[in-house]
Motif scaffolding. Sequence first.
Motif, PDB file in Angstrom:
ATOM      1  N   SER A  24      46.504  35.759  37.783  1.00 52.09           N
ATOM      2  CA  SER A  24      46.488  37.221  37.860  1.00 52.09           C
ATOM      3  C   SER A  24      46.070  37.840  36.530  1.00 52.09           C
ATOM      4  O   SER A  24      45.735  39.022  36.478  1.00 52.09           O
ATOM      5  N   ARG A 116      54.128  40.921  45.439  1.00 58.31           N
ATOM      6  CA  ARG A 116      53.379  39.758  45.914  1.00 58.31           C
ATOM      7  C   ARG A 116      51.975  40.080  46.445  1.00 58.31           C
ATOM      8  O   ARG A 116      51.003  39.423  46.046  1.00 58.31           O
ATOM      9  N   PRO A 117      51.790  41.078  47.333  1.00 57.48           N
ATOM     10  CA  PRO A 117      50.421  41.358  47.834  1.00 57.48           C
ATOM     11  C   PRO A 117      49.451  41.747  46.720  1.00 57.48           C
ATOM     12  O   PRO A 117      48.278  41.379  46.767  1.00 57.48           O
ATOM     13  N   PHE A 118      49.935  42.466  45.724  1.00 57.39           N
ATOM     14  CA  PHE A 118      49.065  42.859  44.618  1.00 57.39           C
ATOM     15  C   PHE A 118      48.627  41.645  43.801  1.00 57.39           C
ATOM     16  O   PHE A 118      47.476  41.554  43.375  1.00 57.39           O
ATOM     17  N   ILE A 120      48.328  38.573  44.903  1.00 57.99           N
ATOM     18  CA  ILE A 120      47.356  37.831  45.715  1.00 57.99           C
ATOM     19  C   ILE A 120      45.975  38.466  45.599  1.00 57.99           C
ATOM     20  O   ILE A 120      44.971  37.761  45.447  1.00 57.99           O
ATOM     21  N   CYS A 121      45.898  39.776  45.619  1.00 56.24           N
ATOM     22  CA  CYS A 121      44.605  40.463  45.479  1.00 56.24           C
ATOM     23  C   CYS A 121      43.977  40.209  44.110  1.00 56.24           C
ATOM     24  O   CYS A 121      42.767  40.008  44.013  1.00 56.24           O
ATOM     25  N   LEU A 122      44.782  40.215  43.061  1.00 58.20           N
ATOM     26  CA  LEU A 122      44.254  39.934  41.718  1.00 58.20           C
ATOM     27  C   LEU A 122      43.695  38.519  41.627  1.00 58.20           C
ATOM     28  O   LEU A 122      42.625  38.295  41.060  1.00 58.20           O
ATOM     29  N   LEU A 124      42.629  36.620  44.158  1.00 57.00           N
ATOM     30  CA  LEU A 124      41.422  36.555  44.989  1.00 57.00           C
ATOM     31  C   LEU A 124      40.237  37.192  44.266  1.00 57.00           C
ATOM     32  O   LEU A 124      39.135  36.636  44.257  1.00 57.00           O
ATOM     33  N   SER A 125      40.473  38.324  43.637  1.00 56.11           N
ATOM     34  CA  SER A 125      39.410  38.995  42.884  1.00 56.11           C
ATOM     35  C   SER A 125      38.867  38.100  41.766  1.00 56.11           C
ATOM     36  O   SER A 125      37.652  37.978  41.583  1.00 56.11           O
ATOM     37  N   LYS A 129      35.096  36.416  41.563  1.00 53.32           N
ATOM     38  CA  LYS A 129      34.248  36.730  40.405  1.00 53.32           C
ATOM     39  C   LYS A 129      33.742  35.456  39.732  1.00 53.32           C
ATOM     40  O   LYS A 129      32.562  35.333  39.403  1.00 53.32           O
TER      41      LYS A 129
END
Length: 180
Positions: A24, A116-118, A120-122, A124-125, A129
């Motif tokens: 993250s 947790r969802p935030f 996971i998004c970081l 994945l981002s 990249k």
Amino acid sequence: MNLLIKLFANFFYIGMLSFGGGMSAIPLVEKVVVNKNAWLSYDEFASLITIAEMTPGPIAVNSASFVGVRLAGPIGTIVATVGVILPSVIIVGILAYFLFKNKDIKMIKNALLLLRPFIICLILSAGLKIFGLAVFKENIDIFNLLIFGVSLILLRTMKLSPIKVMLIVGITSGIIKTFI
């Protein structure tokens, strides 16, 4: 602003905002190191993440060490590394005190579940990249795409450990790039 102070402040910022583990932290490291301060190019950043991932320890700490030594030598490594670690030490100290003082842990567990969802998004981002940097430079890099596919197959179907896959891919890539 003095470079050492700037290193400390920027990596303190990364350490303060990188919840959820090392992956993250990658978007924050990119923002600070590549976009804001232009200390590294995107290609150098991709190499930095590769090295930070392969070496023992957290990615944020390894990144701080790499950038610190690159910009200001051994003292830069110490300053950047302390900067990225210090927020965790402070936060864990405060939380430990708070937890021992107040036994109501359910509230804290609920707060972490909301994060947790935030996280996971970081992650994945960051993954997308890095994948984009490796495969879609100017044209599609077929070699890197093939390496990615082979690595995925080795990890998922053959259940090899990530260390073995890195060694196999690294040695094979080195041999291929040396002779071709």
